[in-house]
Design a protein around this motif. Structure first.
Motif, mmCIF file in Angstrom:
data_model
loop_
_atom_site.group_PDB
_atom_site.id
_atom_site.type_symbol
_atom_site.label_atom_id
_atom_site.label_comp_id
_atom_site.label_asym_id
_atom_site.label_seq_id
_atom_site.Cartn_x
_atom_site.Cartn_y
_atom_site.Cartn_z
ATOM 1 N N HIS A 61 0.864 -1.179 0.000
ATOM 2 C CA HIS A 61 0.000 0.000 0.000
ATOM 3 C C HIS A 61 0.899 1.227 0.000
ATOM 4 N N HIS A 62 0.600 2.192 -0.860
ATOM 5 C CA HIS A 62 1.328 3.458 -0.906
ATOM 6 C C HIS A 62 0.528 4.435 -0.041
ATOM 7 N N VAL A 63 1.142 4.908 1.047
ATOM 8 C CA VAL A 63 0.441 5.742 2.023
ATOM 9 C C VAL A 63 1.127 7.097 2.109
ATOM 10 N N VAL A 64 0.335 8.176 1.965
ATOM 11 C CA VAL A 64 0.852 9.534 2.122
ATOM 12 C C VAL A 64 0.173 10.133 3.348
ATOM 13 N N MET A 65 1.016 10.562 4.305
ATOM 14 C CA MET A 65 0.527 11.185 5.537
ATOM 15 C C MET A 65 0.816 12.688 5.479
ATOM 16 N N ILE A 136 5.451 2.931 2.365
ATOM 17 C CA ILE A 136 4.934 1.698 1.791
ATOM 18 C C ILE A 136 4.652 0.761 2.962
ATOM 19 N N ALA A 137 3.393 0.389 3.093
ATOM 20 C CA ALA A 137 3.013 -0.650 4.059
ATOM 21 C C ALA A 137 2.965 -1.941 3.250
ATOM 22 N N TYR A 138 3.543 -2.993 3.779
ATOM 23 C CA TYR A 138 3.734 -4.195 2.957
ATOM 24 C C TYR A 138 3.552 -5.480 3.757
ATOM 25 N N ALA A 139 3.365 -6.553 3.011
ATOM 26 C CA ALA A 139 3.471 -7.914 3.532
ATOM 27 C C ALA A 139 4.429 -8.638 2.607
ATOM 28 N N ALA A 140 5.304 -9.423 3.188
ATOM 29 C CA ALA A 140 6.270 -10.192 2.404
ATOM 30 C C ALA A 140 6.369 -11.599 2.988
ATOM 31 N N ILE A 141 6.804 -12.512 2.157
ATOM 32 C CA ILE A 141 7.020 -13.903 2.560
ATOM 33 C C ILE A 141 8.301 -14.403 1.911
ATOM 34 N N ARG A 142 8.752 -15.544 2.350
ATOM 35 C CA ARG A 142 9.826 -16.256 1.662
ATOM 36 C C ARG A 142 9.184 -17.489 1.032
ATOM 37 N N PRO A 143 9.131 -17.545 -0.301
ATOM 38 C CA PRO A 143 8.563 -18.730 -0.947
ATOM 39 C C PRO A 143 9.379 -19.985 -0.614
ATOM 40 N N PRO A 168 6.491 -14.928 7.433
ATOM 41 C CA PRO A 168 5.679 -13.759 7.085
ATOM 42 C C PRO A 168 6.264 -12.493 7.713
ATOM 43 N N ASP A 169 6.171 -11.409 6.987
ATOM 44 C CA ASP A 169 6.748 -10.131 7.424
ATOM 45 C C ASP A 169 5.772 -9.025 7.032
ATOM 46 N N ILE A 170 5.272 -8.298 8.009
ATOM 47 C CA ILE A 170 4.394 -7.155 7.747
ATOM 48 C C ILE A 170 5.078 -5.934 8.345
ATOM 49 N N GLY A 171 5.125 -4.850 7.578
ATOM 50 C CA GLY A 171 5.790 -3.663 8.085
ATOM 51 C C GLY A 171 5.466 -2.424 7.283
ATOM 52 N N VAL A 172 6.127 -1.332 7.662
ATOM 53 C CA VAL A 172 5.986 -0.043 6.988
ATOM 54 C C VAL A 172 7.383 0.527 6.811
ATOM 55 N N VAL A 173 7.680 1.000 5.599
ATOM 56 C CA VAL A 173 8.965 1.660 5.333
ATOM 57 C C VAL A 173 8.698 3.056 4.776
ATOM 58 N N ARG A 174 9.573 3.989 5.137
ATOM 59 C CA ARG A 174 9.469 5.373 4.654
ATOM 60 C C ARG A 174 10.177 5.471 3.316
ATOM 61 N N CYS A 175 9.547 6.147 2.373
ATOM 62 C CA CYS A 175 10.125 6.268 1.038
ATOM 63 C C CYS A 175 11.208 7.333 0.934
ATOM 64 N N GLU A 176 11.168 8.360 1.776
ATOM 65 C CA GLU A 176 12.102 9.479 1.636
ATOM 66 C C GLU A 176 13.478 9.225 2.240
ATOM 67 N N SER A 177 13.705 8.046 2.774
ATOM 68 C CA SER A 177 15.004 7.789 3.407
ATOM 69 C C SER A 177 15.550 6.435 2.982
ATOM 70 N N ALA A 190 10.355 -4.045 -0.434
ATOM 71 C CA ALA A 190 9.173 -3.182 -0.637
ATOM 72 C C ALA A 190 9.595 -1.758 -0.968
ATOM 73 N N GLN A 191 10.593 -1.252 -0.260
ATOM 74 C CA GLN A 191 11.070 0.103 -0.517
ATOM 75 C C GLN A 191 11.677 0.215 -1.920
ATOM 76 N N ALA A 192 12.491 -0.744 -2.283
ATOM 77 C CA ALA A 192 13.126 -0.706 -3.609
ATOM 78 C C ALA A 192 12.110 -0.870 -4.735
ATOM 79 N N GLU A 193 11.101 -1.687 -4.506
ATOM 80 C CA GLU A 193 10.131 -1.994 -5.562
ATOM 81 C C GLU A 193 9.038 -0.963 -5.701
ATOM 82 N N TYR A 194 8.611 -0.320 -4.614
ATOM 83 C CA TYR A 194 7.413 0.501 -4.657
ATOM 84 C C TYR A 194 7.605 1.975 -4.329
ATOM 85 N N CYS A 195 8.746 2.386 -3.780
ATOM 86 C CA CYS A 195 8.941 3.809 -3.474
ATOM 87 C C CYS A 195 9.327 4.581 -4.722
#
Length: 195
Positions: A61-65, A136-143, A168-177, A190-195
């Motif tokens: 999810h792309h979130v702008v606060m 970016i709020a995300y969910a990730a897994i290791r296949p 399973p990994d759920i988290g939030v990363v900041r795009c500006e840093s 998630a940051q590399a792919e979606y920011c």
């Protein structure tokens, strides 16, 4: 001359053909276009050791606060993983039968229910008290993949690859840093792919 229908797997695609000689000739069909009606009631299974792969982001999810409020929240992807099988033999069984017959040690290395998705990401991000910025709020897994061979009730062999997941990994990363030292591999992806 008698023609025999064959199915070959080449480069991950199924190739159906009619041939009187050895080899595969004919047309190519993506596996999702093929009717994989069950033709094997699995009675026994031998499985290789699970292979755990690099993390992959399944939901983002792309979130702008702004001023402490959510200005926008856009779902970029939502593809939770469920256990499934890529069959590599003519006989096709049920995923549930593969899971039932897996050795306990192999079962312990993977999850087979739905991985975290958009609902879990939304619940997690709502509790984070995010400051102003783009996230970016995300969910990730290791296949996890498990190669297997099995026997059908009629005595015919079958084989395939079970695809499941772990970590399973759920988290939030900041795009500006830059990614923080605490960021997980899924967070960095998630940051590399979606920011």
């Amino acid at each position: 001359m008698q023609l025999t229908a064959l199915r070959c797997v080449i480069g991950g695609m199924f190739v159906f053909s009619l041939t009187a000689l050895s080899g595969c000739v004919g047309f190519v069909a993506e596996s999702s276009d093929i009717d994989l009606t069950q033709t094997c009631a699995l009675t026994a299974l031998e499985a290789a050791s699970p292979a755990v792969h690099d993390p992959q982001v399944t939901t983002a999810h792309h979130v702008v606060m702004k001023s402490g409020q959510i200005e926008s929240d856009v779902k970029l992807s939502n593809s939770p993983e469920n256990a499934h099988v890529t069959w590599t033999a003519m006989k096709v069984g049920k995923v549930d039968d593969v899971l039932r017959l897996l050795p306990p040690k192999v079962k312990q290395a993977l999850s087979t229910n739905a991985s975290p998705g958009s609902e879990q990401v939304a619940a997690f991000k709502s509790k984070q008290g995010l400051k102003d910025g783009t996230f970016i709020a995300y969910a990730a897994i290791r296949p996890v993949t498990v190669e297997f061979t099995g026997n059908c009730a009629d005595g015919d062999p079958t084989s395939g690859t079970l695809i499941a997941w772990t970590d399973p990994d759920i988290g939030v990363v900041r795009c500006e840093s830059a990614p923080s030292a605490e960021a997980s591999a899924g967070g960095r992806n998630a940051q590399a792919e979606y920011c």
